[in-house]
Design a protein around this motif. Structure first.
Motif, PDB file in Angstrom:
ATOM      1  N   GLU A  56       0.821  -1.206   0.000  1.00 50.53           N
ATOM      2  CA  GLU A  56       0.000   0.000   0.000  1.00 50.53           C
ATOM      3  C   GLU A  56       0.860   1.262   0.000  1.00 50.53           C
ATOM      4  OE1 GLU A  56      -2.847  -0.049   3.113  1.00 50.53           O
ATOM      5  OE2 GLU A  56      -3.900  -1.845   2.373  1.00 50.53           O
ATOM      6  N   ALA A  57       1.981   1.212   0.697  1.00 49.61           N
ATOM      7  CA  ALA A  57       2.898   2.357   0.692  1.00 49.61           C
ATOM      8  C   ALA A  57       3.471   2.579  -0.706  1.00 49.61           C
ATOM      9  CB  ALA A  57       4.024   2.122   1.701  1.00 49.61           C
ATOM     10  N   TYR A  58       3.755   1.472  -1.405  1.00 55.09           N
ATOM     11  CA  TYR A  58       4.254   1.579  -2.780  1.00 55.09           C
ATOM     12  C   TYR A  58       3.208   2.235  -3.682  1.00 55.09           C
ATOM     13  CZ  TYR A  58       5.601   0.072  -7.490  1.00 55.09           C
ATOM     14  OH  TYR A  58       5.898   0.046  -8.820  1.00 55.09           O
ATOM     15  N   GLU A  59       1.953   1.792  -3.578  1.00 52.94           N
ATOM     16  CA  GLU A  59       0.886   2.367  -4.392  1.00 52.94           C
ATOM     17  C   GLU A  59       0.662   3.833  -4.038  1.00 52.94           C
ATOM     18  OE1 GLU A  59      -0.499   1.101  -6.912  1.00 52.94           O
ATOM     19  OE2 GLU A  59       0.253  -0.964  -6.746  1.00 52.94           O
ATOM     20  N   THR A  60       0.769   4.162  -2.760  1.00 52.01           N
ATOM     21  CA  THR A  60       0.599   5.549  -2.337  1.00 52.01           C
ATOM     22  C   THR A  60       1.698   6.430  -2.914  1.00 52.01           C
ATOM     23  OG1 THR A  60      -0.472   4.879  -0.272  1.00 52.01           O
ATOM     24  CG2 THR A  60       0.452   7.104  -0.355  1.00 52.01           C
ATOM     25  N   LEU A  61       2.926   5.917  -2.867  1.00 54.27           N
ATOM     26  CA  LEU A  61       4.050   6.669  -3.433  1.00 54.27           C
ATOM     27  C   LEU A  61       3.859   6.881  -4.925  1.00 54.27           C
ATOM     28  CD1 LEU A  61       6.899   7.906  -3.120  1.00 54.27           C
ATOM     29  CD2 LEU A  61       7.828   5.614  -3.563  1.00 54.27           C
ATOM     30  N   ARG A  62       3.507   5.828  -5.648  1.00 55.35           N
ATOM     31  CA  ARG A  62       3.318   5.936  -7.098  1.00 55.35           C
ATOM     32  C   ARG A  62       2.177   6.880  -7.451  1.00 55.35           C
ATOM     33  NH1 ARG A  62       2.806   0.461 -10.502  1.00 55.35           N
ATOM     34  NH2 ARG A  62       1.009   0.163  -9.133  1.00 55.35           N
ATOM     35  N   GLY A  63       1.181   6.958  -6.604  1.00 56.63           N
ATOM     36  CA  GLY A  63       0.016   7.797  -6.881  1.00 56.63           C
ATOM     37  C   GLY A  63       0.082   9.179  -6.281  1.00 56.63           C
ATOM     38  N   THR A  64       1.190   9.545  -5.650  1.00 54.70           N
ATOM     39  CA  THR A  64       1.330  10.872  -5.053  1.00 54.70           C
ATOM     40  C   THR A  64       1.425  11.938  -6.135  1.00 54.70           C
ATOM     41  OG1 THR A  64       2.471   9.970  -3.112  1.00 54.70           O
ATOM     42  CG2 THR A  64       2.744  12.329  -3.564  1.00 54.70           C
ATOM     43  N   TYR A  65       0.580  12.972  -6.037  1.00 55.36           N
ATOM     44  CA  TYR A  65       0.555  14.029  -7.052  1.00 55.36           C
ATOM     45  C   TYR A  65       1.458  15.187  -6.647  1.00 55.36           C
ATOM     46  CZ  TYR A  65      -3.132  12.016  -9.904  1.00 55.36           C
ATOM     47  OH  TYR A  65      -3.842  11.198 -10.749  1.00 55.36           O
ATOM     48  N   VAL A  66       2.255  15.637  -7.586  1.00 59.14           N
ATOM     49  CA  VAL A  66       3.140  16.784  -7.393  1.00 59.14           C
ATOM     50  C   VAL A  66       3.099  17.638  -8.648  1.00 59.14           C
ATOM     51  CG1 VAL A  66       4.690  15.589  -5.800  1.00 59.14           C
ATOM     52  CG2 VAL A  66       5.141  15.504  -8.256  1.00 59.14           C
ATOM     53  N   GLY A  67       3.491  18.909  -8.504  1.00 59.97           N
ATOM     54  CA  GLY A  67       3.532  19.795  -9.657  1.00 59.97           C
ATOM     55  C   GLY A  67       2.527  20.920  -9.549  1.00 59.97           C
ATOM     56  N   PRO A  68       2.671  21.943 -10.374  1.00 64.19           N
ATOM     57  CA  PRO A  68       1.767  23.105 -10.334  1.00 64.19           C
ATOM     58  C   PRO A  68       0.371  22.749 -10.841  1.00 64.19           C
ATOM     59  CG  PRO A  68       3.250  23.259 -12.218  1.00 64.19           C
ATOM     60  CD  PRO A  68       3.712  22.083 -11.415  1.00 64.19           C
ATOM     61  N   GLU A  69      -0.604  23.507 -10.399  1.00 65.64           N
ATOM     62  CA  GLU A  69      -1.978  23.278 -10.824  1.00 65.64           C
ATOM     63  C   GLU A  69      -2.212  23.695 -12.272  1.00 65.64           C
ATOM     64  OE1 GLU A  69      -4.210  21.745  -9.201  1.00 65.64           O
ATOM     65  OE2 GLU A  69      -3.412  21.672  -7.166  1.00 65.64           O
ATOM     66  N   TRP A  70      -1.457  24.706 -12.733  1.00 65.51           N
ATOM     67  CA  TRP A  70      -1.684  25.219 -14.073  1.00 65.51           C
ATOM     68  C   TRP A  70      -1.015  24.336 -15.130  1.00 65.51           C
ATOM     69  CZ3 TRP A  70       3.118  26.052 -16.040  1.00 65.51           C
ATOM     70  CH2 TRP A  70       4.141  26.362 -15.136  1.00 65.51           C
ATOM     71  N   GLY A  71      -1.545  24.421 -16.331  1.00 60.04           N
ATOM     72  CA  GLY A  71      -0.932  23.724 -17.470  1.00 60.04           C
ATOM     73  C   GLY A  71      -1.027  22.220 -17.437  1.00 60.04           C
ATOM     74  N   ASP A  72      -1.960  21.672 -16.656  1.00 58.35           N
ATOM     75  CA  ASP A  72      -2.125  20.220 -16.592  1.00 58.35           C
ATOM     76  C   ASP A  72      -0.825  19.525 -16.197  1.00 58.35           C
ATOM     77  OD1 ASP A  72      -3.587  17.862 -16.758  1.00 58.35           O
ATOM     78  OD2 ASP A  72      -3.042  17.524 -18.855  1.00 58.35           O
ATOM     79  N   LEU A  73      -0.073  20.157 -15.285  1.00 60.93           N
ATOM     80  CA  LEU A  73       1.231  19.625 -14.892  1.00 60.93           C
ATOM     81  C   LEU A  73       1.231  19.045 -13.477  1.00 60.93           C
ATOM     82  CD1 LEU A  73       3.691  22.286 -16.380  1.00 60.93           C
ATOM     83  CD2 LEU A  73       3.085  20.031 -17.293  1.00 60.93           C
ATOM     84  N   ARG A  74       0.070  18.950 -12.855  1.00 60.18           N
ATOM     85  CA  ARG A  74       0.000  18.281 -11.561  1.00 60.18           C
ATOM     86  C   ARG A  74      -0.249  16.797 -11.825  1.00 60.18           C
ATOM     87  NH1 ARG A  74       0.189  19.482  -6.483  1.00 60.18           N
ATOM     88  NH2 ARG A  74      -0.893  18.239  -4.905  1.00 60.18           N
ATOM     89  N   LEU A  75       0.812  16.029 -11.760  1.00 61.18           N
ATOM     90  CA  LEU A  75       0.758  14.625 -12.154  1.00 61.18           C
ATOM     91  C   LEU A  75       1.228  13.750 -10.996  1.00 61.18           C
ATOM     92  CD1 LEU A  75       2.546  15.025 -15.610  1.00 61.18           C
ATOM     93  CD2 LEU A  75       0.082  14.980 -15.221  1.00 61.18           C
TER      94      LEU A  75
END
Length: 443
Positions: A56-75
């Motif tokens: 579950e920690a692995y899935e949480t890490l892989r699914g953690t979102y980072v990046g700016p809100e603009w430009g569809d760059l929060r991935l």
């Protein structure tokens, strides 16, 4: 003096590359071999985490979102690895491709014919095998979306296998594998751009041409300040990503605009000398980043799949997984070996002296080692995190492992023979640093 032996009467295929090309291939192989080992470690680590109490920690890490809100760059981190880090990998592929076509083994039709034909056959045949098996097993149109998954060869993994099974294979075979993989990457990124672009935003794609043109203008003038090029490269990547085209395409485009040949004069502001090969300098600096960091991190986030608790049994019952394994092992073999043999048969050309069709057979098996691009296409075809995509991951790992084992059996049998040949070719009678085999007269 010449760089290699003269051709036979009806032409020779898989000839020994010139000394300069052989040195380039050797340098690339060293980096990619280390990268392949790191990639393997990352994939194994991902499998361990995904099948451990910390899954579950692995899935949480892989699914953690980072990046700016603009430009569809929060991935998510998984998306950043697939869309961002793999753009570095494809940037190096773009540099390699341009170099091969302008100054390398693909610069003439005669030299390009064999690896290009083999690469095309190695894409078409696995796709046909995949489609045929899916249809035979009653698969639907959704299952057919994965037809491109088994078409790509992972050069890092393949070269790592070569390093393990023996370092005495002829340079012609190694050069052939590297060149084939470069063309293979071009075909793969073209497939991704054409067949796996769902919604195209033309405006964003047109805007991407502006920073790309500025990047090209600077590198063509040998102005390579990082604080100028990196923002332009990122802007190109971000706009291509926003357009709906897979962002890794931006990496190839940026690589293709970098100059390969030296220039007679450069502006005073340039950071390089006039005789500098910009592509070689970039590749020398960025290839370790690609092979040692970008691809292994992608492998860590992409290959984590649950095997225990029925995961493998479910994959074995999926027609897509069955088709991928067969296409990687048999499709790649028949595609690469078959097209090479047919080219020799109809042109009446012969293999270079000392090589045998068993070598080509073993190398064709080795091209079935697919990983990086295969996992990427699986994500695009079936969606990251979907049950079928988990089946794809297991199938890619299984098919690649099986192809590597079979190739190792075939090529290992030849290793002792080629070790003896290598000892003879290493003789340097005039002590000029170049083996005498590369300095034979034409007479």
């Amino acid at each position: 003096m010449t760089d290699s032996t003269p051709p036979r009467k009806n032409g020779t295929i898989l000839r020994r590359p010139a000394w300069a090309e052989s040195q380039y291939v050797a340098e690339a192989l060293r980096t990619e071999t280390i990268g392949g080992a790191l990639l393997l470690v990352a994939a194994v680590a991902a499998l361990i985490f995904a099948n451990s109490p910390w899954r579950e920690a692995y899935e949480t890490l892989r699914g953690t979102y980072v990046g700016p809100e603009w430009g569809d760059l929060r991935l998510s981190l998984g998306h950043w690895a697939a869309d961002g880090l793999l753009a570095i990998f494809f940037f190096v592929a773009g540099l390699e491709l341009k170099r091969e076509f302008l100054v390398g083994e693909l610069r003439t039709v005669a030299k390009a014919a064999v690896p290009v034909t083999a690469a095309v056959g190695g894409v078409i045949m696995p796709a046909l095998v995949f489609v045929g098996i899916v249809l035979a097993l009653g698969g639907d149109s959704q299952a057919l979306r994965g037809w491109a998954i088994p078409t790509a060869t992972d050069i890092a993994f393949a070269l790592a296998v070569l390093a393990v099974i023996g370092s005495y294979l002829p340079s012609a075979l190694r050069s052939f594998l590297l060149t084939l993989a470069v063309v293979d990457d071009l075909i793969a990124i073209t497939i991704i751009a054409i067949f796996y672009t769902a919604d195209l935003e033309v405006t964003a794609l047109l805007w991407a041409a502006l920073p790309l043109a500025a990047f090209a203008m600077l590198v063509q003038r040998r102005i390579t300040f990082w604080w100028l090029l990196i923002p332009l490269a990122f802007a190109t990547w971000a706009l291509v990503h926003a357009s709906g085209v897979h962002a890794t395409v931006a990496g190839v485009l940026l690589g293709l605009v970098v100059p390969v040949k030296a220039r007679a004069s450069v502006p005073r502001i340039s950071t390089l000398e006039r005789d500098t090969d910009v592509a070689h300098r970039f590749e020398h600096r960025i290839r370790p980043l690609s092979a040692g960091f970008a691809v292994p991190v992608f492998a860590f986030f992409a290959s984590g799949v649950t095997v225990i608790g029925g995961g493998f049994a479910a994959a074995a019952a999926d027609e897509v997984a069955i088709a991928i394994v067969c296409a990687l092992v048999l499709g790649k073999l028949f595609g690469v070996f078959g097209t090479t043999w047919l080219l020799a048969r109809f042109t009446r050309a012969e293999l270079d002296e000392g090589l045998g069709w068993r070598d080509v057979f073993g190398l064709a098996l080795l091209t079935g080692v697919g990983f990086t691009v295969s996992l990427l296409v699986g994500d695009l075809a079936f969606g990251e995190g979907s049950e079928r995509n988990d089946h794809v991951k297991l199938a890619v790992l299984t098919g690649s492992l099986l192809a590597a084992i079979l190739a190792s059996i075939v090529l290992r049998l030849r290793n002792t023979h080629y070790k003896q040949i290598a000892e003879l070719e290493s003789h340097d009678g005039d002590a000029d640093g170049i083996p005498d085999v590369y300095q034979r007269d034409d007479t």
